[in-house]
Design a protein around this motif. Structure first.
Motif, PDB file in Angstrom:
ATOM      1  N   GLN A   1       7.966   9.714  10.013  1.00  0.00           N
ATOM      2  CA  GLN A   1       9.324   9.423   9.612  1.00  0.00           C
ATOM      3  C   GLN A   1       9.972   8.155   9.196  1.00  0.00           C
ATOM      4  O   GLN A   1       9.943   7.278  10.392  1.00  0.00           O
ATOM      5  CB  GLN A   1      10.065  10.715  10.730  1.00  0.00           C
ATOM      6  CG  GLN A   1      11.488  11.002   9.640  1.00  0.00           C
ATOM      7  CD  GLN A   1      12.303  11.910  10.313  1.00  0.00           C
ATOM      8  OE1 GLN A   1      11.789  12.336  11.038  1.00  0.00           O
ATOM      9  NE2 GLN A   1      13.587  12.362  10.147  1.00  0.00           N
ATOM     10  N   LEU A   2      11.243   8.373   7.864  1.00  0.00           N
ATOM     11  CA  LEU A   2      11.559   7.217   8.036  1.00  0.00           C
ATOM     12  C   LEU A   2      13.088   7.588   8.237  1.00  0.00           C
ATOM     13  O   LEU A   2      13.672   8.575   7.242  1.00  0.00           O
ATOM     14  CB  LEU A   2      11.546   6.444   6.422  1.00  0.00           C
ATOM     15  CG  LEU A   2       9.880   5.789   6.271  1.00  0.00           C
ATOM     16  CD1 LEU A   2       9.901   5.297   4.761  1.00  0.00           C
ATOM     17  CD2 LEU A   2       9.774   5.435   7.756  1.00  0.00           C
ATOM     18  N   ASP A   3      14.569   6.799   8.588  1.00  0.00           N
ATOM     19  CA  ASP A   3      15.449   7.096   8.254  1.00  0.00           C
ATOM     20  C   ASP A   3      16.179   5.822   8.258  1.00  0.00           C
ATOM     21  O   ASP A   3      16.595   4.860   8.902  1.00  0.00           O
ATOM     22  CB  ASP A   3      15.763   7.590  10.131  1.00  0.00           C
ATOM     23  CG  ASP A   3      17.378   8.506  10.010  1.00  0.00           C
ATOM     24  OD1 ASP A   3      17.709   8.639   8.923  1.00  0.00           O
ATOM     25  OD2 ASP A   3      18.016   8.395  11.032  1.00  0.00           O
ATOM     26  N   LEU A   4      16.555   6.426   6.417  1.00  0.00           N
ATOM     27  CA  LEU A   4      17.394   5.449   5.825  1.00  0.00           C
ATOM     28  C   LEU A   4      19.260   5.056   6.013  1.00  0.00           C
ATOM     29  O   LEU A   4      20.123   5.969   6.362  1.00  0.00           O
ATOM     30  CB  LEU A   4      17.400   5.266   4.220  1.00  0.00           C
ATOM     31  CG  LEU A   4      15.901   6.057   3.866  1.00  0.00           C
ATOM     32  CD1 LEU A   4      15.988   6.174   2.650  1.00  0.00           C
ATOM     33  CD2 LEU A   4      15.115   4.914   4.239  1.00  0.00           C
ATOM     34  N   PHE A   5      19.886   3.720   6.276  1.00  0.00           N
ATOM     35  CA  PHE A   5      21.024   3.597   6.793  1.00  0.00           C
ATOM     36  C   PHE A   5      22.368   3.529   5.454  1.00  0.00           C
ATOM     37  O   PHE A   5      21.271   3.436   4.630  1.00  0.00           O
ATOM     38  CB  PHE A   5      21.226   2.390   7.379  1.00  0.00           C
ATOM     39  CG  PHE A   5      22.348   1.778   7.816  1.00  0.00           C
ATOM     40  CD1 PHE A   5      23.471   2.577   8.604  1.00  0.00           C
ATOM     41  CD2 PHE A   5      23.454   1.309   6.741  1.00  0.00           C
ATOM     42  CE1 PHE A   5      24.134   2.570   9.097  1.00  0.00           C
ATOM     43  CE2 PHE A   5      25.046   0.852   7.197  1.00  0.00           C
ATOM     44  CZ  PHE A   5      25.010   1.321   8.116  1.00  0.00           C
ATOM     45  N   MET A   6      22.899   4.007   5.633  1.00  0.00           N
ATOM     46  CA  MET A   6      23.855   4.162   4.207  1.00  0.00           C
ATOM     47  C   MET A   6      25.247   4.436   5.219  1.00  0.00           C
ATOM     48  O   MET A   6      25.511   4.059   6.279  1.00  0.00           O
ATOM     49  CB  MET A   6      23.733   5.392   3.314  1.00  0.00           C
ATOM     50  CG  MET A   6      22.403   6.168   3.318  1.00  0.00           C
ATOM     51  SD  MET A   6      22.181   7.431   1.832  1.00  0.00           S
ATOM     52  CE  MET A   6      20.906   7.526   1.594  1.00  0.00           C
TER      53      MET A   6
ATOM     54  N   VAL B   1       0.658  -1.287  -0.151  1.00  0.00           N
ATOM     55  CA  VAL B   1      -0.043  -0.181   0.045  1.00  0.00           C
ATOM     56  C   VAL B   1       1.052   1.261  -0.484  1.00  0.00           C
ATOM     57  O   VAL B   1       1.717   1.494   0.608  1.00  0.00           O
ATOM     58  CB  VAL B   1      -0.828   0.073   1.340  1.00  0.00           C
ATOM     59  CG1 VAL B   1      -1.836  -1.346   1.331  1.00  0.00           C
ATOM     60  CG2 VAL B   1      -0.267   0.068   2.867  1.00  0.00           C
ATOM     61  N   GLU B   2       0.425   2.389  -0.596  1.00  0.00           N
ATOM     62  CA  GLU B   2       0.774   3.490  -0.431  1.00  0.00           C
ATOM     63  C   GLU B   2       1.554   4.931   0.472  1.00  0.00           C
ATOM     64  O   GLU B   2       0.224   4.668   1.841  1.00  0.00           O
ATOM     65  CB  GLU B   2       0.840   4.781  -1.397  1.00  0.00           C
ATOM     66  CG  GLU B   2       0.936   4.017  -2.932  1.00  0.00           C
ATOM     67  CD  GLU B   2       0.183   5.078  -3.857  1.00  0.00           C
ATOM     68  OE1 GLU B   2      -0.400   6.143  -4.007  1.00  0.00           O
ATOM     69  OE2 GLU B   2       0.723   4.884  -5.357  1.00  0.00           O
ATOM     70  N   MET B   3       1.798   4.781   0.868  1.00  0.00           N
ATOM     71  CA  MET B   3       1.756   5.472   2.317  1.00  0.00           C
ATOM     72  C   MET B   3       3.350   6.865   2.399  1.00  0.00           C
ATOM     73  O   MET B   3       3.753   7.211   1.680  1.00  0.00           O
ATOM     74  CB  MET B   3       2.727   4.926   3.837  1.00  0.00           C
ATOM     75  CG  MET B   3       2.458   5.757   5.314  1.00  0.00           C
ATOM     76  SD  MET B   3       3.036   4.670   6.147  1.00  0.00           S
ATOM     77  CE  MET B   3       1.771   2.710   6.524  1.00  0.00           C
ATOM     78  N   THR B   4       2.592   7.914   2.664  1.00  0.00           N
ATOM     79  CA  THR B   4       2.547   9.158   2.925  1.00  0.00           C
ATOM     80  C   THR B   4       4.184   9.858   3.786  1.00  0.00           C
ATOM     81  O   THR B   4       3.400   9.243   4.647  1.00  0.00           O
ATOM     82  CB  THR B   4       2.440  10.374   2.030  1.00  0.00           C
ATOM     83  OG1 THR B   4       1.456  10.353   1.255  1.00  0.00           O
ATOM     84  CG2 THR B   4       3.057  11.908   1.954  1.00  0.00           C
ATOM     85  N   MET B   5       5.679  10.037   3.257  1.00  0.00           N
ATOM     86  CA  MET B   5       6.301   9.595   4.928  1.00  0.00           C
ATOM     87  C   MET B   5       6.053  11.943   4.838  1.00  0.00           C
ATOM     88  O   MET B   5       6.019  12.302   3.877  1.00  0.00           O
ATOM     89  CB  MET B   5       7.261  10.059   4.734  1.00  0.00           C
ATOM     90  CG  MET B   5       7.524   8.364   4.776  1.00  0.00           C
ATOM     91  SD  MET B   5       6.780   7.570   5.777  1.00  0.00           S
ATOM     92  CE  MET B   5       5.798   6.538   5.915  1.00  0.00           C
ATOM     93  N   ASP B   6       6.319  11.670   6.436  1.00  0.00           N
ATOM     94  CA  ASP B   6       6.470  13.591   6.613  1.00  0.00           C
ATOM     95  C   ASP B   6       7.861  13.740   5.815  1.00  0.00           C
ATOM     96  O   ASP B   6       8.244  14.482   5.176  1.00  0.00           O
ATOM     97  CB  ASP B   6       6.268  13.456   7.747  1.00  0.00           C
ATOM     98  CG  ASP B   6       4.249  13.703   7.978  1.00  0.00           C
ATOM     99  OD1 ASP B   6       3.850  13.718   7.321  1.00  0.00           O
ATOM    100  OD2 ASP B   6       4.352  13.282   9.699  1.00  0.00           O
ATOM    101  N   TYR B   7       8.815  13.013   6.845  1.00  0.00           N
ATOM    102  CA  TYR B   7      10.298  13.248   6.053  1.00  0.00           C
ATOM    103  C   TYR B   7      10.949  11.816   5.869  1.00  0.00           C
ATOM    104  O   TYR B   7      10.346  11.162   6.665  1.00  0.00           O
ATOM    105  CB  TYR B   7      11.007  13.801   7.635  1.00  0.00           C
ATOM    106  CG  TYR B   7      10.124  14.880   8.191  1.00  0.00           C
ATOM    107  CD1 TYR B   7      10.308  16.064   7.727  1.00  0.00           C
ATOM    108  CD2 TYR B   7       9.325  14.938   9.254  1.00  0.00           C
ATOM    109  CE1 TYR B   7       9.582  17.677   7.735  1.00  0.00           C
ATOM    110  CE2 TYR B   7       8.894  16.044   9.997  1.00  0.00           C
ATOM    111  CZ  TYR B   7       9.208  17.576   8.858  1.00  0.00           C
ATOM    112  OH  TYR B   7       8.192  19.196   8.810  1.00  0.00           O
ATOM    113  N   ILE B   8      12.162  11.877   4.990  1.00  0.00           N
ATOM    114  CA  ILE B   8      12.904  10.490   5.040  1.00  0.00           C
ATOM    115  C   ILE B   8      14.817  11.502   4.610  1.00  0.00           C
ATOM    116  O   ILE B   8      14.545  12.487   4.199  1.00  0.00           O
ATOM    117  CB  ILE B   8      12.155  10.296   3.755  1.00  0.00           C
ATOM    118  CG1 ILE B   8      10.876   9.106   3.519  1.00  0.00           C
ATOM    119  CG2 ILE B   8      13.822   9.087   3.457  1.00  0.00           C
ATOM    120  CD1 ILE B   8      11.082   8.808   2.202  1.00  0.00           C
ATOM    121  N   THR B   9      14.928  11.188   6.121  1.00  0.00           N
ATOM    122  CA  THR B   9      16.144  10.803   6.062  1.00  0.00           C
ATOM    123  C   THR B   9      17.270  10.236   5.832  1.00  0.00           C
ATOM    124  O   THR B   9      17.279   8.983   6.098  1.00  0.00           O
ATOM    125  CB  THR B   9      16.558  11.868   7.824  1.00  0.00           C
ATOM    126  OG1 THR B   9      15.791  10.844   8.623  1.00  0.00           O
ATOM    127  CG2 THR B   9      15.470  12.729   7.624  1.00  0.00           C
TER     128      THR B   9
END
Length: 398
Positions: free
Chosen positions: A371-376, A302-310
């Motif tokens: 919010q999502l925080d992506l590991f790099m 399903v689609e979901m809109t994030m306030d922020y993605i960092t």
């Protein structure tokens, strides 16, 4: 005083002498005639024949004298005549014997001696032949020979010959392709068992399809998950196959290929495929193989809109106790539970395995920030990612 014999008496004496000469062999008569006459001596003159003597008494005397002389001649002829018997040699049942017999025919000779001819026995002469002196009669006994063929077992009695003769005798035809338990020119032996196997060789022709082969041309400049490009379409060919079929006594025992000829060669199918590994991103340390993005509404996405993605980088364990790696995503568990699969465009597939301080942030309306925080792996890549707002992602909640 002398007495002269009557002339009738002298005539009778001369007749007796002629009779003796007639019945005596010429050689014996000459020998007797050559002997000297005995010295004369005086004998008493026979008494005169009484004039009253009957004529039949005189005839009886003559007959007796003649009978005596005839018997003597017969005995002399027997003593001097050759033996009428002849010598015959008989060879039968392995025994050779000599026989002195009177002349007859072969049939009588064998019958008298109890020699019986069985079926198949042979003689060195004919049964109707007349016996001759020094004749040799050989009886050859027939012995049994069995011939087995596809028609069954035939038993024959023969006095000799070859294996080929025995086969012809029971009407078994054979050629160079057939199998025999003995050589055709081998001599027959008592009790021999001959086995004939009729062998027929036939040839059959069939056509088979030559399936085309697939050839691959590799291109290391194209991703390996790219759809292959068809360079040449494949096409089946045709070949002619010749088989040799062998039958023994009417039963097929073998079928082998003896020749193959290609009528139409097959055309190979040629495809170009990429060999370059397609990762999900170009981020350093990327190991995740590219997969097509999921489709909203299918398989629980399903689609979901994030306030922020960092983005973040760290060397410590996450809140779920795992070491972070590409694909590790920190979430606000108020919206997304741990273990949920997430797809972020530009980052690829990941999984909710961490969280952050943003879980305590509030929106203007007082609701938690999503919010999502992506590991790099590097700070440079994190800064390049920056802070994105109102980004729609796909979350697998089903």
């Amino acid at each position: 005083m002398t007495h002269s014999l009557p002339s009738s008496y002298n005539m009778l004496t001369m007749k007796k002498i002629d009779s003796i000469k007639q019945y005596m062999p010429a050689a014996l008569w000459k020998r007797a005639k050559a002997q000297p006459a005995p010295a004369p001596h005086h004998t008493a003159a026979p008494p005169p024949i009484p004039s009253g003597r009957s004529w039949w008494l005189t005839a009886l005397d003559v007959f007796l004298v003649l009978a005596v002389l005839a018997g003597a001649a017969w005995f002399v002829s027997l003593a001097t005549a050759p033996d009428p018997r002849i010598t015959v040699h008989l060879c039968a049942d392995g025994v050779t014997s000599e026989h002195f017999v009177y002349p007859s025919d072969v049939r009588t000779f064998l019958s008298v001696r109890g020699v019986v001819l069985d079926s198949g026995d042979t003689l060195s002469c004919a049964l109707t032949d007349t016996l001759t002196d020094g004749m040799e009669i050989a009886v050859t006994r027939a012995f049994p020979v069995a011939v087995k063929s596809q028609n069954g077992v035939a038993l024959l009695h023969t006095t000799g010959g070859t294996v080929g003769d025995a086969l012809r005798a029971v009407d078994v035809e054979y050629d160079v392709n057939d199998e025999l338990s003995h050589l055709s020119f081998a001599d027959l032996e008592p009790g021999m068992q001959i086995v004939h196997t009729d062998v027929i060789t036939e040839y059959d022709t069939a056509y088979k399809t030559l399936e085309y082969k697939e050839e691959v041309v590799k291109d290391d400049t194209v991703y390996n998950d790219t759809k292959p490009v068809l360079l040449q379409e494949g096409q089946d060919g045709t070949k002619q196959v010749t088989y040799r079929l062998v039958y023994k006594n009417g039963v097929r025992v073998s079928r082998e290929v003896v020749d193959q000829v290609v009528i139409t060669p097959a055309t190979p199918e040629i495809k170009k495929v990429g060999t370059k590994i397609h990762y999900q991103t170009h981020l350093s340390g990327e190991f995740r193989i590219y997969k097509d993005p999921p489709v909203a509404g299918k398989n629980g996405w399903v689609e979901m809109t994030m306030d922020y993605i960092t983005a973040y980088t760290a060397d410590t364990r996450t809140s779920t106790g795992v070491r972070p790696k590409l694909g590790t995503i920190a979430v606000n568990t108020y919206y997304i539970p741990y273990g949920t699969e997430i797809y972020v465009k530009g980052y690829g597939y990941g999984k909710a395995q961490d969280t952050g301080a943003f879980r305590n942030y509030k929106r203007a309306d007082g609701t938690p920030v999503n919010q999502l925080d992506l590991f790099m792996n590097t700070e440079k890549e994190c800064r390049r990612w920056g802070r994105k707002r109102n980004v729609t992602v796909l979350v697998k909640l089903g």
